[in-house]
Design a protein around this motif. Structure first.
Motif, PDB file in Angstrom:
ATOM      1  N   LEU A 150       0.852  -1.184   0.000  1.00 35.38           N
ATOM      2  CA  LEU A 150       0.000   0.000   0.000  1.00 35.38           C
ATOM      3  C   LEU A 150       0.892   1.240   0.000  1.00 35.38           C
ATOM      4  O   LEU A 150       2.108   1.149   0.009  1.00 35.38           O
ATOM      5  CB  LEU A 150      -0.908  -0.014   1.232  1.00 35.38           C
ATOM      6  CG  LEU A 150      -1.777  -1.256   1.415  1.00 35.38           C
ATOM      7  CD1 LEU A 150      -2.441  -1.248   2.783  1.00 35.38           C
ATOM      8  CD2 LEU A 150      -2.823  -1.360   0.317  1.00 35.38           C
ATOM      9  N   ARG A 151       0.264   2.411  -0.003  1.00 36.72           N
ATOM     10  CA  ARG A 151       1.037   3.638   0.094  1.00 36.72           C
ATOM     11  C   ARG A 151       1.013   4.114   1.537  1.00 36.72           C
ATOM     12  O   ARG A 151      -0.026   4.052   2.203  1.00 36.72           O
ATOM     13  CB  ARG A 151       0.451   4.714  -0.815  1.00 36.72           C
ATOM     14  CG  ARG A 151       1.306   5.976  -0.899  1.00 36.72           C
ATOM     15  CD  ARG A 151       0.739   6.972  -1.900  1.00 36.72           C
ATOM     16  NE  ARG A 151       1.645   8.079  -2.101  1.00 36.72           N
ATOM     17  CZ  ARG A 151       1.390   9.113  -2.889  1.00 36.72           C
ATOM     18  NH1 ARG A 151       0.239   9.166  -3.558  1.00 36.72           N
ATOM     19  NH2 ARG A 151       2.274  10.091  -3.024  1.00 36.72           N
ATOM     20  N   GLY A 152       2.153   4.588   2.027  1.00 37.39           N
ATOM     21  CA  GLY A 152       2.238   5.113   3.381  1.00 37.39           C
ATOM     22  C   GLY A 152       2.818   6.507   3.382  1.00 37.39           C
ATOM     23  O   GLY A 152       3.814   6.770   2.706  1.00 37.39           O
ATOM     24  N   ILE A 153       2.197   7.409   4.114  1.00 41.33           N
ATOM     25  CA  ILE A 153       2.668   8.791   4.233  1.00 41.33           C
ATOM     26  C   ILE A 153       2.702   9.151   5.711  1.00 41.33           C
ATOM     27  O   ILE A 153       1.693   9.039   6.411  1.00 41.33           O
ATOM     28  CB  ILE A 153       1.751   9.782   3.486  1.00 41.33           C
ATOM     29  CG1 ILE A 153       1.650   9.424   2.001  1.00 41.33           C
ATOM     30  CG2 ILE A 153       2.256  11.216   3.661  1.00 41.33           C
ATOM     31  CD1 ILE A 153       0.640  10.263   1.237  1.00 41.33           C
ATOM     32  N   ARG A 154       3.864   9.594   6.182  1.00 46.88           N
ATOM     33  CA  ARG A 154       4.010   9.991   7.590  1.00 46.88           C
ATOM     34  C   ARG A 154       4.074  11.512   7.676  1.00 46.88           C
ATOM     35  O   ARG A 154       4.860  12.152   6.953  1.00 46.88           O
ATOM     36  CB  ARG A 154       5.257   9.372   8.209  1.00 46.88           C
ATOM     37  CG  ARG A 154       5.361   9.532   9.729  1.00 46.88           C
ATOM     38  CD  ARG A 154       6.565   8.757  10.255  1.00 46.88           C
ATOM     39  NE  ARG A 154       6.581   8.695  11.704  1.00 46.88           N
ATOM     40  CZ  ARG A 154       7.176   9.599  12.497  1.00 46.88           C
ATOM     41  NH1 ARG A 154       7.803  10.636  11.960  1.00 46.88           N
ATOM     42  NH2 ARG A 154       7.145   9.456  13.816  1.00 46.88           N
ATOM     43  N   VAL A 155       3.259  12.096   8.524  1.00 48.04           N
ATOM     44  CA  VAL A 155       3.165  13.545   8.654  1.00 48.04           C
ATOM     45  C   VAL A 155       3.513  13.935  10.089  1.00 48.04           C
ATOM     46  O   VAL A 155       2.851  13.480  11.032  1.00 48.04           O
ATOM     47  CB  VAL A 155       1.750  14.043   8.292  1.00 48.04           C
ATOM     48  CG1 VAL A 155       1.626  15.535   8.565  1.00 48.04           C
ATOM     49  CG2 VAL A 155       1.422  13.723   6.848  1.00 48.04           C
ATOM     50  N   ASP A 156       4.537  14.772  10.246  1.00 51.47           N
ATOM     51  CA  ASP A 156       4.905  15.212  11.587  1.00 51.47           C
ATOM     52  C   ASP A 156       5.129  16.725  11.659  1.00 51.47           C
ATOM     53  O   ASP A 156       5.738  17.221  12.604  1.00 51.47           O
ATOM     54  CB  ASP A 156       6.144  14.468  12.095  1.00 51.47           C
ATOM     55  CG  ASP A 156       7.341  14.592  11.154  1.00 51.47           C
ATOM     56  OD1 ASP A 156       7.283  15.412  10.211  1.00 51.47           O
ATOM     57  OD2 ASP A 156       8.327  13.855  11.353  1.00 51.47           O
TER      58      ASP A 156
END
Length: 597
Positions: A514-520
């Motif tokens: 799947l696609r994973g996006i981490r936002v911090d």
């Protein structure tokens, strides 16, 4: 030779069942094997855990209007269904559970995996739970399980010993004493109350000068009628959490959610009204309804057992909410005095300014309110939203603006963790051409969400629209419980109980294909939502958020404030961050948009 297992699938198909969510095991092999005996017309949808299967069956019912069906083996498999089945029961959804059992000759012999399933399911499926003991019995057990689930909007259960499943089917019981000859089909009952009852209800509503409407899940299909009644009466509309999609939040007189996770305009609406119209809701918290005796009441519900349960009503109308409101509408008199409506609309307009100000507050690293606020204008028009229990449900309730055509649900009555992602997958099964967004806390994700992602990675290519976004609030804390400890108990957060182990949610999604996006960082939030909603592959958004941002209730009682202060004085490990965030939230409630410095 057609077996009982074959007949069970044939009979369910005749009732219109197209999909069964489940997990195999030797106790139910006779039914599972029947899927391979030819085209049954029913898809077997394998889940990673039986609890997920029951959640999916509940969501199937919610998003399709059909009966949801789940399947499990004997013993531990059947036990695992219970949480999802209670979710269906408490949200009044028609779900049928098909469970296996040890062979009939072994019962009572303390055999391996022998569980008294009839007793086990007697509460969750109390309207109908039966074990088959002979093939001739199976026809009417399936028929009654389906019919009662539909009629009572509840959970039913059929238990099938494994040796019975392989026996020769009896499609037509013998015409003799002691047999039951059931049939397929359900026609329902009257959906509009008597005219004289409608007249009594209209008299109460017409006499009101400050009418408040509370809409629940039973009003999800009654949007146009609700709006028409509210316009005629000059009323405001508040929504129980399950009724979030009943009317759009873009209407100026819709005050939003009610309750601990609700809005201040809904609090004001209920406290200042002189008349309450409750439609299709079993909202349980009396402290958020008008004070008893202050408002007259009318209630509409399809289930007479739910009438006069939450607030003393003068008139209770048993009927379908849309049909009843439409029949009631010609009897209502237009409210000429509009000052009440104007007050409601001003409160709503002010509240949205407060929400925006709070969402834009700085946090460490990301304000969870901003995650939801930025999503709201970017939601596709035909989106289906699912949400888990916990602090994410608070932000979902307050910050998201539902528009016409959207659908949304969560675990309402049970308020269980772990439902959002299986709900989302079931929603895609029912509506493969619609985008779906699942809003999940990290606690629920670690419970069973990571397992459900495996199924998502396996099945998404079957959907005509692949857009499914899983947003995980990664704050490392069982956040709602931490706040409940502080506010209701006066206890400091117990790190051993509340802190969660670190987990790479976005990276795990990538590992599954799947696609994973981490936002911090807060400036990444809006762009991340746009990327995820445009992605040709299901996407997990890992939002690293601040657990210290308080989900302030619409009204803080002195007792709650005392508990809160006591918790901080007892050495809460997050005290400094909590105090800072609370001051910002309180300021915005008083002076939205004004500089805090």
């Amino acid at each position: 030779m057609a077996t009982v297992g074959d007949f069970v699938l044939k009979r369910l198909a005749a009732w219109g069942v197209k999909r069964i969510y489940g997990y195999p095991g030797d106790g139910i092999n006779g039914v599972v094997g029947a899927f391979g005996h030819g085209d049954t017309g029913i898809e077997f949808f394998q889940t990673r855990h039986e609890e997920l299967a029951a959640f999916m069956a509940c969501a199937h019912a919610k998003f399709s209007g059909e009966v949801g069906v789940c399947l499990a083996t004997s013993g531990p498999g059947a036990i695992h269904l219970l949480n999802g089945l209670y979710d269906a029961k408490m949200d009044h959804q028609p779900v049928v559970a098909i469970v296996g059992q040890q062979s009939r000759m072994s019962l009572g012999g303390d055999y391996q995996q022998e569980v008294d399933l009839a007793s086990l399911f007697k509460d969750v499926a109390h309207d109908f739970v039966q074990m088959a003991t002979t093939p001739a019995q199976v026809r009417h057990l399936i028929d009654r399980a389906m019919r009662i689930a539909i009629e009572r909007r509840t959970v039913t259960c059929v238990i099938l010993p494994n040796d019975l499943q392989d026996m020769k089917a009896v499609e037509t019981p013998p015409r003799e004493h002691g047999t039951v000859h059931s049939g397929i089909g359900y026609t329902g009952h009257a959906v509009v109350p008597r005219h004289e009852d409608l007249q009594r209800a209209a008299a109460v509503l017409n006499a009101g000068k400050k009418v408040a409407i509370l809409a629940g899940a039973g009003a999800l299909h009654a949007s146009e009628a609700l709006i028409a009644v509210a316009d005629k009466l000059g009323a405001g509309i508040a929504k129980a959490l399950l009724g979030k999609a009943a009317v759009p939040d873009t209407l100026p007189f819709v005050t939003g959610s009610i309750g601990l996770l609700g809005t201040k305009p809904s609090w004001d609406l209920m406290n200042d009204c002189d008349t309450l119209l409750m439609v299709g809701s079993g909202f349980p918290y009396s402290e958020f309804l008008p004070k008893e005796g202050k408002a007259r009441g009318v209630q509409i519900d399809i289930d007479p057992r739910m009438l006069n349960l939450r607030y003393p009503m003068e008139v209770g109308l048993v009927g379908d909410s849309a049909a009843t409101l439409e029949a009631l509408l010609p009897l209502l008199e237009p409210q000429a005095e509009r000052s009440w409506r104007q007050t409601v609309e001003q409160n709503v307009a002010d509240w949205w300014k407060v929400m925006e100000a709070r969402a834009m507050n700085q946090a460490k690293p990301v304000n969870p309110q901003r995650v939801f606020w930025e999503l709201s204008p970017r939601l596709p028009d035909d989106v289906i939203l699912t949400c888990d229990s916990g602090s994410c449900a608070g932000w979902y309730a307050r910050d998201l603006k539902i528009r016409p055509g959207m659908h949304a649900s969560l675990s309402g009555g049970l308020a269980t963790m772990g439902s959002a992602l299986p709900y989302a997958i079931a929603a895609k099964c029912v509506h493969p051409g619609r985008p779906v967004v699942a809003l999940v806390g990290d606690g629920a994700m670690q419970m069973i969400g990571v397992n459900a992602l495996i199924t998502l990675a396996q099945r998404w290519r079957e959907w005509s629209d692949p857009r499914l976004v899983v947003m995980v609030l990664n704050n490392g804390d069982l956040n709602m419980v931490s706040w409940e400890q502080r506010i209701t108990e006066g206890d400091a957060k117990l790190a051993a109980s509340q802190n969660l182990p670190s987990f790479p949610y976005a990276a795990y999604a990538e590992l599954l294909g799947l696609r994973g996006i981490r936002v911090d960082r807060p400036e990444q939030v809006a762009e991340a939502w746009e990327m995820a909603l445009a992605s040709p592959v299901p996407t997990l958004l890992e939002m690293v958020t601040d657990p210290d941002v308080p989900p302030l209730p619409p009204h803080v009682a002195p007792k709650q404030m005392g508990h809160y202060l006591r918790a901080l004085l007892r050495g809460d490990p997050d005290a400094m961050g909590i105090v800072t965030a609370t001051i910002k939230e309180a300021w915005d409630g008083l002076f939205p948009g004004r500089d805090k410095t």
